[in-house]
Design a protein around this motif. Structure first.
Motif, PDB file in Angstrom:
ATOM      1  N   THR A  79      24.311  29.852 -17.296  1.00  0.00           N
ATOM      2  CA  THR A  79      23.767  30.253 -16.000  1.00  0.00           C
ATOM      3  C   THR A  79      24.888  30.826 -15.147  1.00  0.00           C
ATOM      4  OG1 THR A  79      22.032  28.558 -16.055  1.00  0.00           O
ATOM      5  CG2 THR A  79      22.597  29.484 -13.904  1.00  0.00           C
ATOM      6  N   LEU A  80      24.810  32.108 -14.857  1.00  0.00           N
ATOM      7  CA  LEU A  80      25.844  32.778 -14.069  1.00  0.00           C
ATOM      8  C   LEU A  80      25.639  32.601 -12.573  1.00  0.00           C
ATOM      9  CD1 LEU A  80      26.061  36.211 -15.953  1.00  0.00           C
ATOM     10  CD2 LEU A  80      27.472  34.183 -16.303  1.00  0.00           C
ATOM     11  N   TYR A  81      24.371  32.507 -12.192  1.00  0.00           N
ATOM     12  CA  TYR A  81      24.048  32.511 -10.756  1.00  0.00           C
ATOM     13  C   TYR A  81      22.679  31.892 -10.560  1.00  0.00           C
ATOM     14  CZ  TYR A  81      22.599  34.570  -6.254  1.00  0.00           C
ATOM     15  OH  TYR A  81      22.146  34.767  -4.976  1.00  0.00           O
ATOM     16  N   GLU A  82      22.551  31.064  -9.516  1.00  0.00           N
ATOM     17  CA  GLU A  82      21.255  30.433  -9.251  1.00  0.00           C
ATOM     18  C   GLU A  82      21.140  30.030  -7.788  1.00  0.00           C
ATOM     19  OE1 GLU A  82      18.471  26.732 -10.873  1.00  0.00           O
ATOM     20  OE2 GLU A  82      20.503  27.016 -11.666  1.00  0.00           O
ATOM     21  N   VAL A  83      19.975  30.313  -7.221  1.00  0.00           N
ATOM     22  CA  VAL A  83      19.647  29.894  -5.861  1.00  0.00           C
ATOM     23  C   VAL A  83      18.505  28.888  -5.961  1.00  0.00           C
ATOM     24  CG1 VAL A  83      18.789  30.629  -3.601  1.00  0.00           C
ATOM     25  CG2 VAL A  83      20.334  32.117  -4.894  1.00  0.00           C
ATOM     26  N   ASP A  84      18.614  27.796  -5.255  1.00  0.00           N
ATOM     27  CA  ASP A  84      17.575  26.776  -5.274  1.00  0.00           C
ATOM     28  C   ASP A  84      16.242  27.385  -4.849  1.00  0.00           C
ATOM     29  OD1 ASP A  84      15.852  24.485  -4.387  1.00  0.00           O
ATOM     30  OD2 ASP A  84      17.662  23.336  -4.819  1.00  0.00           O
ATOM     31  N   THR A  85      15.178  27.039  -5.551  1.00  0.00           N
ATOM     32  CA  THR A  85      13.859  27.599  -5.247  1.00  0.00           C
ATOM     33  C   THR A  85      13.387  27.249  -3.830  1.00  0.00           C
ATOM     34  OG1 THR A  85      12.799  25.684  -6.295  1.00  0.00           O
ATOM     35  CG2 THR A  85      13.128  27.632  -7.657  1.00  0.00           C
ATOM     36  N   LYS A  86      13.895  26.141  -3.291  1.00  0.00           N
ATOM     37  CA  LYS A  86      13.500  25.751  -1.929  1.00  0.00           C
ATOM     38  C   LYS A  86      13.979  26.761  -0.887  1.00  0.00           C
ATOM     39  CE  LYS A  86      13.270  20.777  -2.804  1.00  0.00           C
ATOM     40  NZ  LYS A  86      13.807  19.445  -2.441  1.00  0.00           N
ATOM     41  N   GLU A  87      15.041  27.499  -1.229  1.00  0.00           N
ATOM     42  CA  GLU A  87      15.540  28.502  -0.298  1.00  0.00           C
ATOM     43  C   GLU A  87      14.502  29.591  -0.034  1.00  0.00           C
ATOM     44  OE1 GLU A  87      18.895  28.809   1.238  1.00  0.00           O
ATOM     45  OE2 GLU A  87      18.476  26.683   0.872  1.00  0.00           O
ATOM     46  N   PHE A  88      13.596  29.791  -0.985  1.00  0.00           N
ATOM     47  CA  PHE A  88      12.597  30.845  -0.844  1.00  0.00           C
ATOM     48  C   PHE A  88      11.435  30.437   0.057  1.00  0.00           C
ATOM     49  CE2 PHE A  88      15.162  32.002  -4.372  1.00  0.00           C
ATOM     50  CZ  PHE A  88      15.214  33.382  -4.345  1.00  0.00           C
ATOM     51  N   GLU A  89      11.537  29.251   0.627  1.00  0.00           N
ATOM     52  CA  GLU A  89      10.578  28.835   1.641  1.00  0.00           C
ATOM     53  C   GLU A  89      11.004  29.338   3.017  1.00  0.00           C
ATOM     54  OE1 GLU A  89      10.414  24.608   1.315  1.00  0.00           O
ATOM     55  OE2 GLU A  89       9.613  24.637  -0.735  1.00  0.00           O
ATOM     56  N   LYS A  90      12.171  29.988   3.051  1.00  0.00           N
ATOM     57  CA  LYS A  90      12.712  30.512   4.308  1.00  0.00           C
ATOM     58  C   LYS A  90      12.313  31.964   4.509  1.00  0.00           C
ATOM     59  CE  LYS A  90      16.910  27.649   3.980  1.00  0.00           C
ATOM     60  NZ  LYS A  90      18.399  27.688   3.906  1.00  0.00           N
ATOM     61  N   LYS A  91      12.685  32.498   5.678  1.00  0.00           N
ATOM     62  CA  LYS A  91      12.514  33.929   5.932  1.00  0.00           C
ATOM     63  C   LYS A  91      13.380  34.705   4.951  1.00  0.00           C
ATOM     64  CE  LYS A  91      12.991  35.524  10.002  1.00  0.00           C
ATOM     65  NZ  LYS A  91      13.550  35.834  11.337  1.00  0.00           N
ATOM     66  N   THR A  92      12.931  35.901   4.601  1.00  0.00           N
ATOM     67  CA  THR A  92      13.646  36.731   3.631  1.00  0.00           C
ATOM     68  C   THR A  92      15.092  36.972   4.042  1.00  0.00           C
ATOM     69  OG1 THR A  92      11.581  37.840   3.039  1.00  0.00           O
ATOM     70  CG2 THR A  92      13.623  38.951   2.438  1.00  0.00           C
TER      71      THR A  92
END
Length: 345
Positions: A79-92
């Motif tokens: 895994t080179l890069y990952e953003v927690d899926t919860k972050e996508f509950e925010k504004k773009t």
């Protein structure tokens, strides 16, 4: 600047690590483990790849051991890069975005423009992948007039269809159907004699703009080391480092997070002091980039900066693979990975 080899990461960690087992350093609740909490002789991982996986704790405050063969499977793909899926509950505009290796954020004006019907390609996962990961591909596949022609056939089509785009360099991008259960779209990228990238894209709560959430790399069976060159894997621009310390993106084993005030306070009280050392941060936070089967004793760690330099430059040399050139910067006493480049042997 004088180069000096880190002969023993354990020796450095023993000298630096105090009470480092009490508070999680990141908002992701990653267990707070110092580099010396696991012996290099108990498994064949490098100094930093021993970071426990969240959820594997056995309830006693320790982590269940993973058999060598099983652990090898867990380490591949990388895994080179990952953003927690919860972050996508925010504004773009608040979601971390990966653009040719650099960490960026979309402007509110761009989001509003998209929502009014402009710049519609921002909502196309295939287009976004093609344009945002050329830094990871050792071929010049842009510009390519056939890409526009092929995209023209699929844009505006059903999100439930599969479509494969092939560049003149024979790099293929295959968009999978949108997954309603996960709220994500996957684009599979195949690079001849190099490997595959599994790219997952999601959108925020106020638009359908596609943002890369995860990038996984799998080395090709017919990998050809003749594809020499340097690839930028990750870069944190100076303007991001100028933010409040709790707002600075933190690269931790490929996962993006931010320092919590609790973690910062704990560090200032003398815990997790490896975060105050550039050499350990460079190695510890990039352990995800080294395959588990690589014997720890064969990996070389070299520091290309003086002890008191505010910027730490480290080389992590992996046999039969290549060299990771890692830059670490200090902010308020805590070190952040600011850039990672990869160069084949």
């Amino acid at each position: 600047m004088k180069a000096r080899t880190i002969l023993s990461g354990v020796a450095i960690a023993v000298a630096l690590t105090g009470c480092s087992t009490q508070s999680a350093p990141l908002d992701t609740k990653q267990p707070n483990v110092s580099p010396v909490n696991k012996s290099l002789n108990t498994d064949k991982t490098n100094l930093l790849s021993a970071t426990p996986v969240p959820g594997e704790e056995n309830g006693t405050g320790t982590t269940n051991p993973v058999p060598q063969e099983e652990k090898k499977m867990l380490m591949e793909p990388i895994t080179l890069y990952e953003v927690d899926t919860k972050e996508f509950e925010k504004k773009t505009s608040k979601i971390t975005s990966y653009n040719k290796g650099e960490i960026t954020y979309l402007a509110d004006a761009d989001v509003k423009s998209f929502n009014k019907g402009h710049n519609v390609t921002l909502g196309d996962p295939l287009f976004r992948t093609i344009m945002q990961i050329p830094n990871l591909i050792p071929y010049e596949y842009l510009p390519d007039s056939t890409i526009d022609e092929q995209l023209g056939k699929v844009q505006g089509g059903s999100t439930n269809s599969t479509f494969t785009l092939t560049t003149k360099a024979d790099v293929t991008f295959t968009k999978q159907p949108y997954d309603k259960k996960t709220g994500a779209t996957v684009v599979e990228v195949k690079v001849p004699k190099w490997g595959d990238y599994h790219v997952t894209l999601r959108s925020g709560q106020d638009s359908k703009i596609q943002i890369i959430q995860k990038i996984i790399f799998t080395k090709a069976a017919d990998f050809d080391a003749a594809n020499k060159g340097q690839l930028l894997l990750y870069k944190l621009a100076k303007d991001k480092l100028a933010k409040k310390i709790t707002e600075v993106p933190y690269y931790s084993g490929g996962k993006m997070s931010r320092m919590s005030m609790g973690a910062i306070k704990s560090n200032r009280e003398g815990h997790s002091v490896w975060m105050n050392n550039g050499e350990l941060t460079a190695s510890y936070m990039t352990g995800n980039l080294i395959a588990n089967e690589v014997p720890a004793e064969t990996i070389q760690y070299k520091t290309l900066s003086a002890k008191d330099d505010p910027v730490t430059k480290c080389l992590i040399i992996v046999p039969d693979w290549g060299t990771y050139d890692v830059t670490v910067v200090e902010k308020e006493g805590i070190h952040f990975v600011s850039e990672i480049n990869f160069k084949l042997e």
